[in-house]
Design an enzyme around this catalytic site. Sequence first.
Site, PDB file in Angstrom:
ATOM      1  N   LYS A 269      40.229   3.696 -43.338  1.00 43.30           N
ATOM      2  CA  LYS A 269      40.715   4.505 -44.450  1.00 43.30           C
ATOM      3  C   LYS A 269      40.373   3.828 -45.777  1.00 43.30           C
ATOM      4  CE  LYS A 269      44.687   6.719 -42.231  1.00 43.30           C
ATOM      5  NZ  LYS A 269      44.245   8.101 -42.399  1.00 43.30           N
ATOM      6  N   ARG A 343      46.399  12.020 -32.066  1.00 42.12           N
ATOM      7  CA  ARG A 343      46.220  12.929 -30.931  1.00 42.12           C
ATOM      8  C   ARG A 343      45.870  12.158 -29.658  1.00 42.12           C
ATOM      9  NH1 ARG A 343      41.677  16.069 -34.288  1.00 42.12           N
ATOM     10  NH2 ARG A 343      42.972  15.225 -35.951  1.00 42.12           N
TER      11      ARG A 343
HETATM   12  N1  BES Z   1      48.115   9.515 -39.966  1.00 39.80           N
HETATM   13  C1  BES Z   1      46.998  10.273 -40.372  1.00 39.80           C
HETATM   14  C2  BES Z   1      47.379  11.593 -41.007  1.00 39.80           C
HETATM   15  C3  BES Z   1      47.835  11.536 -42.434  1.00 39.80           C
HETATM   16  C4  BES Z   1      46.976  11.232 -43.450  1.00 39.80           C
HETATM   17  C5  BES Z   1      49.134  11.858 -42.750  1.00 39.80           C
HETATM   18  C6  BES Z   1      47.404  11.232 -44.759  1.00 39.80           C
HETATM   19  C7  BES Z   1      49.557  11.877 -44.042  1.00 39.80           C
HETATM   20  C8  BES Z   1      48.706  11.550 -45.051  1.00 39.80           C
HETATM   21  C9  BES Z   1      46.104  10.583 -39.174  1.00 39.80           C
HETATM   22  O1  BES Z   1      46.061   9.624 -38.194  1.00 39.80           O
HETATM   23  C10 BES Z   1      44.725  10.750 -39.695  1.00 39.80           C
HETATM   24  O2  BES Z   1      44.177   9.787 -40.164  1.00 39.80           O
HETATM   25  N2  BES Z   1      44.195  11.953 -39.593  1.00 39.80           N
HETATM   26  C11 BES Z   1      42.880  12.228 -40.096  1.00 39.80           C
HETATM   27  C12 BES Z   1      42.196  13.115 -39.085  1.00 39.80           C
HETATM   28  C13 BES Z   1      40.722  13.307 -39.351  1.00 39.80           C
HETATM   29  C14 BES Z   1      39.983  12.017 -39.136  1.00 39.80           C
HETATM   30  C15 BES Z   1      40.210  14.387 -38.452  1.00 39.80           C
HETATM   31  C16 BES Z   1      43.039  12.952 -41.434  1.00 39.80           C
HETATM   32  O3  BES Z   1      43.938  13.769 -41.579  1.00 39.80           O
HETATM   33  O4  BES Z   1      42.269  12.639 -42.330  1.00 39.80           O
HETATM   34 MN    MN Z   2      44.579   8.134 -38.571  1.00 38.84          MN
END
Ligand code: BES
Ligand code: MN
Length: 485
Positions: A269, A343
């Site tokens: 991230k 997931r």
């Molecule tokens: N924990 C995050 C989701 C999230 C991101 C919640 C920002 C709240 C704020 C999750 O694990 C994630 O990183 N999801 C990705 C999925 C993508 C790679 C398909 C996302 O939402 O960017």
């Molecule tokens: Mn994630």
Amino acid sequence: MDFKTQPAPKEGLGAVAADALLLLLAGEQLPADLDAALAAPLKAALADGDLALKPGQCLYLHRVAGVKAARVAVATCGDAAPAAWRKALAEGLKLLKGSGAQHLAVALSGAALDAAKAEALVAVATEQTYVYRHTKPSAPPDSKLARVSLVCAKAEAPALDAGLARGRAIADGIGLAREYANRPGNHCTPSDLAAAAKALAKSHGLKLEVLERKDCEKLGMGAFMAVAQASHEAPKFIVLRWNGAPKAAAPVVLVGKGITFDTGGVSLKAAPEMDEMKFDMGGAASVLGTLRAVAELKLKLNVVGLIPSCENMPGGAAVKPGDVVTSLSGQTIEILNTDAEGRLILCDALTYAERFKPAAVVDIATLTGACVIALGHHRSGLFSSSDALAAELLAAGERGCDPAWRLPLDAEYDEALKSNFADMGNVGGRAGGAITAAKFLQRYTAKYDWAHLDIAGTAWKSGAAKGGTGRPVALLTHFLINRAG
Ligand code: BES
Ligand code: MN
Ligand code: ZN
């Protein structure tokens, strides 16, 4: 804080014995039966333009002649509908929580009290007086408020007392969820979550089992283990059970995402706001909180809480984009983005849930940024293969002032998960990201009624008031209260 009902004195609200009085005013006129000692200063404030009888107003009065309580806060609540009632309570409490008052009396004039209003009083007062101190011992001292009494007619007391008790249980559950969500990643590891589950099991009569890394490997939880493999923190798969009904009664299973920190893994991230990924165990925290509430209410229902918990880290042992793993279900997954880890841990937990022959399974997860884009921070995303289950959860959200909104699961969205190298990929592109995530989970839920709550937008607040919200404990508890009958 202790909440009780207190009979309204015959002489009027001026005679209420308490250190502070919070008077909620409903309607657009001063209620005709309002005690003259209180009506007089309010009439003066209205005449001076310091108060208007429209929702969202408040006023502080000190040592009003003829009023026993030294401090009086007045807040207007319009039609006293749930949202306005909560808002008025919050505004009024802000004026009093830092005062010297230990005993607060709350009264409503111009509308009738009911159990839902009593429940909301506990929720709002508890939320307002929460102070995080686990890693900040210098935080301001606790509010002096120790007793809150709801002033009512004698005949109303039994129903209101029941509302207060329900509010107490839900507020305790919310408080637990909030506290663990707030704790930083180095103070809330999977082992810390397992310890919290152990303490809860001991204090509230729940059964606990914790599967270790080797147990999960042996079972074949290849998806969960792929996420956990780069971290030096031991992963934990927590199984908590509340047996409130006979053994034969099929349980409701709650599955909470317990990523105690989400770096994104090799699909790292960006740095800004990455600290907020300590909240990525908000689903797990809500399962702990809900089980606490269920146990406090001694619901006549069997409930199982499943929490797959680990960190999502990069590193030499980390899972890589393109790696293919075999989930507990036997289905293979091409991990195209290691940041879509929620997931992966949930799918193995959803398969594990089959062994309980559940009446329903609800998973709760801070799953996608896309859900935040779709619904913002007010409503959680709800997905379900069952219209009846979806309706139950939506209604529970309204009752608990913890609302959700249903999003679709059409077969067309499934296309996005196709992979040339496995049964499915773990991501489906940016478009409809909350939906494709739910479609991924749905592939593991053929054997029972299932719903998924995406709480990415509702589990915590950012900015100056950064912190966990304890959502959706209120929604889940109301859902289970209703199921218990
Ligand atoms: N924990 C995050 C989701 C999230 C991101 C919640 C920002 C709240 C704020 C999750 O694990 C994630 O990183 N999801 C990705 C999925 C993508 C790679 C398909 C996302 O939402 O960017
Ligand atoms: Mn994630
Ligand atoms: Zn995550």
